[in-house]
Design an enzyme around this catalytic site. Structure first.
Site, PDB file in Angstrom:
ATOM      1  N   LYS A   1       1.128  -1.269   0.223  1.00 26.49           N
ATOM      2  CA  LYS A   1      -0.250   0.054   0.023  1.00 26.49           C
ATOM      3  C   LYS A   1       0.714   1.163   0.101  1.00 26.49           C
ATOM      4  CE  LYS A   1      -2.940   2.853   3.059  1.00 26.49           C
ATOM      5  NZ  LYS A   1      -2.138   4.126   2.778  1.00 26.49           N
TER       6      LYS A   1
ATOM      7  N   GLY B   1       5.988   4.785   9.267  1.00 26.68           N
ATOM      8  CA  GLY B   1       5.096   5.603   9.632  1.00 26.68           C
ATOM      9  C   GLY B   1       5.332   5.966  11.096  1.00 26.68           C
ATOM     10  N   SER B   2       4.096   6.501  11.485  1.00 28.21           N
ATOM     11  CA  SER B   2       4.130   6.994  12.930  1.00 28.21           C
ATOM     12  C   SER B   2       4.027   6.004  13.904  1.00 28.21           C
ATOM     13  CB  SER B   2       2.870   8.068  13.079  1.00 28.21           C
ATOM     14  OG  SER B   2       1.749   7.297  13.096  1.00 28.21           O
ATOM     15  N   THR B   3       4.595   6.455  15.138  1.00 32.02           N
ATOM     16  CA  THR B   3       4.375   5.208  16.172  1.00 32.02           C
ATOM     17  C   THR B   3       3.005   4.910  16.780  1.00 32.02           C
ATOM     18  OG1 THR B   3       6.489   6.003  17.150  1.00 32.02           O
ATOM     19  CG2 THR B   3       5.002   4.689  18.794  1.00 32.02           C
ATOM     20  N   LEU B   4       2.035   6.042  16.334  1.00 27.27           N
ATOM     21  CA  LEU B   4       0.628   5.762  16.804  1.00 27.27           C
ATOM     22  C   LEU B   4       0.019   4.771  15.732  1.00 27.27           C
ATOM     23  CD1 LEU B   4      -2.079   6.703  18.552  1.00 27.27           C
ATOM     24  CD2 LEU B   4      -2.277   8.407  16.667  1.00 27.27           C
ATOM     25  N   VAL B   5       0.393   4.837  14.518  1.00 26.93           N
ATOM     26  CA  VAL B   5      -0.248   3.892  13.559  1.00 26.93           C
ATOM     27  C   VAL B   5       0.568   2.456  13.754  1.00 26.93           C
ATOM     28  CG1 VAL B   5      -0.544   3.474  11.227  1.00 26.93           C
ATOM     29  CG2 VAL B   5      -1.082   5.812  12.237  1.00 26.93           C
ATOM     30  N   GLY B   6       1.681   2.534  14.038  1.00 25.28           N
ATOM     31  CA  GLY B   6       2.458   1.342  14.419  1.00 25.28           C
ATOM     32  C   GLY B   6       1.807   0.571  15.474  1.00 25.28           C
TER      33      GLY B   6
ATOM     34  N   GLU C   1       9.215   0.558  11.138  1.00 25.25           N
ATOM     35  CA  GLU C   1      10.052   1.772  11.047  1.00 25.25           C
ATOM     36  C   GLU C   1       9.370   2.988  11.502  1.00 25.25           C
ATOM     37  OE1 GLU C   1      11.581   5.094  10.532  1.00 25.25           O
ATOM     38  OE2 GLU C   1      11.956   4.300   8.278  1.00 25.25           O
TER      39      GLU C   1
ATOM     40  N   CYS D   1      11.701  10.963   9.540  1.00 22.36           N
ATOM     41  CA  CYS D   1      11.739  10.369  11.030  1.00 22.36           C
ATOM     42  C   CYS D   1      13.007  10.364  11.593  1.00 22.36           C
ATOM     43  CB  CYS D   1      11.324   9.144  10.582  1.00 22.36           C
ATOM     44  SG  CYS D   1      12.285   7.966   9.507  1.00 22.36           S
TER      45      CYS D   1
ATOM     46  N   GLU E   1       7.127  14.553  18.181  1.00 21.47           N
ATOM     47  CA  GLU E   1       7.674  14.476  16.734  1.00 21.47           C
ATOM     48  C   GLU E   1       6.740  15.421  16.001  1.00 21.47           C
ATOM     49  OE1 GLU E   1       9.307  11.687  13.254  1.00 21.47           O
ATOM     50  OE2 GLU E   1       7.073  10.944  14.036  1.00 21.47           O
TER      51      GLU E   1
END
Length: 502
Positions: free
Chosen positions: A194, A246-251, A269, A303, A400
């Site tokens: 994606k 991507g972001s830590t939140l989405v991770g 990552e 990042c 961030e």
């Protein structure tokens, strides 16, 4: 309904005038519409105007892509194709990236907003180099014989996982595309990837190159919204591994979906709030130049950006003076202007997030040394911004920002700076500047980060691993280390002479 097509026109004076290519979902080496014929508009961040539409993938479309990938794995890829042949095809794809570098870079700059000089001079060449690097690994990632005793032969095999899912961000679209494809293809996996819905165009252009090289179904490219398309990939029962940048939140969301579905392998990552440390014996001119590059490269949308600069007390004022001069010299403007260093932020959403952080810094009492406002009247441009007089609990210090905003603080000695540098939930990268190599290596060892640069910043190479400590991720991109993300290790025990125990 016909498949959507991007018809792009570049600014007057650019080496390319226009270009057209299909932007349907790329499944089984064909471009198709998504379920319900839905599309997503992509916007030129320089003007804020729509430039193309791409097909939107639903969960059902992901199912179709996975089926195509599984069929390819079972018939025309995986262990049915020897490593040297996979390597040859990766070399060929890398060559096509080089041959189409002007087109890929131009699309990247128009869709993402990064300076064409960087897209053409860094992103696209490094994407090709990454594919070529992993082409070299394709027939060299293997197991080993393990000595046990004279009655047994024991050895390991490195086997592809199968169908893998990958989700990439919008800040380095074509480079992240290659970072994900390279090791997965080299080790024999098939892919459903994606690409970011805000910057999908360079990857869709690249699909026409993939179709010239790889068998149908080996690489399938979709785009869509994270809560639909990304969720379908991360929770799919027939995808055995997912990689996300991507972001830590989405991770966290990706990891939870992987765990509650089929417990698929996950590599992440994620975000960073990287410290950049300037000791009093550093070459301040060089350190300020690298610090400027370390934060404002790619408009701060990195990042690993050096967003927290720490300067030893004795040289703080002098360094700040040099840093301010270098940041003032940054040319902000159209990505297609030759001397532009900083283009627009990639989207209205990202622009708004950055400006919210800038406002919070002002409200919490930080000093705006320079910048802190919109640049121009059109597009998503932000002035390069330096904050001083910051405190550890401020949002601009802890969170961030992912934009052209840097905070500068003082430190006393090694113990003080190590404590400040490590006072973050992130651990992606860091840097330090000193003429004392012993001190540099001593402090580098104490920094809790996956990458530490000494007397430089933002130096990335295909053969050197990249990834984070703490909440900056799991696993490593690049280098030999990335191959492990895409292989299963099988131990084989062969009895040579031992009699049955019963």
């Amino acid at each position: 309904m016909s498949v959507p097509v991007a018809n792009l026109t570049f600014p007057e004076g650019h080496k390319l005038k226009d270009i057209s290519f299909k932007t349907g979902l790329f499944i089984n080496n064909q471009w198709v519409n998504g379920e319900g014929n839905k599309t997503i508009d992509t916007v030129n961040p320089t003007t804020g105007k729509t430039i193309a539409s791409v097909a939107e993938a639903s969960a059902k479309d992901v199912d179709i892509a996975v089926e195509a990938a599984q069929k390819a794995f079972d018939t025309v890829w995986g262990e049915r194709v020897p490593g040297h042949e996979r390597g040859r095809l990766l070399f060929k794809l890398a060559d096509l990236f080089d041959q189409h570098a002007d087109q890929l870079a131009s699309i990247e700059s128009l869709d993402n907003g990064k300076a064409f000089s960087f897209a053409r001079g860094f992103d696209v060449p490094e994407a090709a180099a990454c594919l070529r690097y992993y082409g070299g690994w394709a027939d060299k990632d293997h197991g080993k014989v393990i000595e046990v005793n004279d009655s047994k032969l024991a050895f390991t095999r490195h086997e592809p996982i199968g169908v893998v899912g990958q989700i990439i961000p919008w800040n380095f679209p074509i480079l992240m595309f290659a970072w994900k494809l390279g090791p997965a293809l080299a080790t024999g996996n098939t892919i459903v990837i994606k690409v970011a819905e805000t910057t999908p165009l360079s990857a869709f252009y690249a699909t026409q190159l993939i179709a010239q090289v790889l068998p149908p179904g080996v690489v399938n490219v979709v785009t869509g919204y994270g809560n639909i398309t990304g969720a379908a990939i991360s929770s799919h029962m027939k995808i055995e591994k997912v990689a996300f940048t991507g972001s830590t939140l989405v991770g966290r969301t990706i990891m939870k979906a992987a765990a509650t579905s089929n417990l698929k392998t996950v590599t992440l990552e994620l975000g960073g709030k990287s410290p950049n440390i300037i000791f009093d014996d550093a070459d301040l001119e060089q350190a300020a130049g690298w610090a400027t590059f370390g934060l404002f490269f790619n408009h701060g949308q990195c990042c690993c950006a050096g967003s927290r600069v720490f300067v030893q007390e004795g040289v703080y004022d002098k360094f700040l003076e040099i840093l301010q001069a270098k940041v003032k010299a940054i040319k902000v403007g159209s990505p297609f202007t030759a001397d532009t260093f900083q283009g627009p932020q990639t989207s209205q959403l990202q622009y708004d997030r950055i400006m919210a952080h800038v406002q919070s810094g002002k409200e919490e009492g930080a000093k705006v040394l320079m910048g802190g406002e919109r640049h121009g009247t059109e597009g998503f441009f932000i002035q390069p911004t330096i904050f001083t007089d910051v405190k550890p609990n401020m949002r601009i210090v802890k969170e961030e920002i992912f934009g052209p905003v840097v905070v500068v603080s003082k430190f006393k000695d090694e113990d003080d700076i190590v404590a400040q540098a490590n006072d973050t939930m992130y651990g992606l990268a860091g840097a330090l500047f000193s003429r004392d190599i012993s001190r540099a290596l001593r402090v580098a060892k104490r920094i809790q980060a996956g990458t530490v640069w000494v007397n430089c910043y933002n130096q990335l190479h295909s053969q050197v691993p990249f990834g984070g400590y703490k909440q900056s991720g799991i696993g490593r991109e690049l280098g030999e280390y990335a191959l492990a993300n895409y292989t299963n290790v099988k131990a084989v025990h062969v009895n040579l002479s031992s009699p049955a125990p019963l």
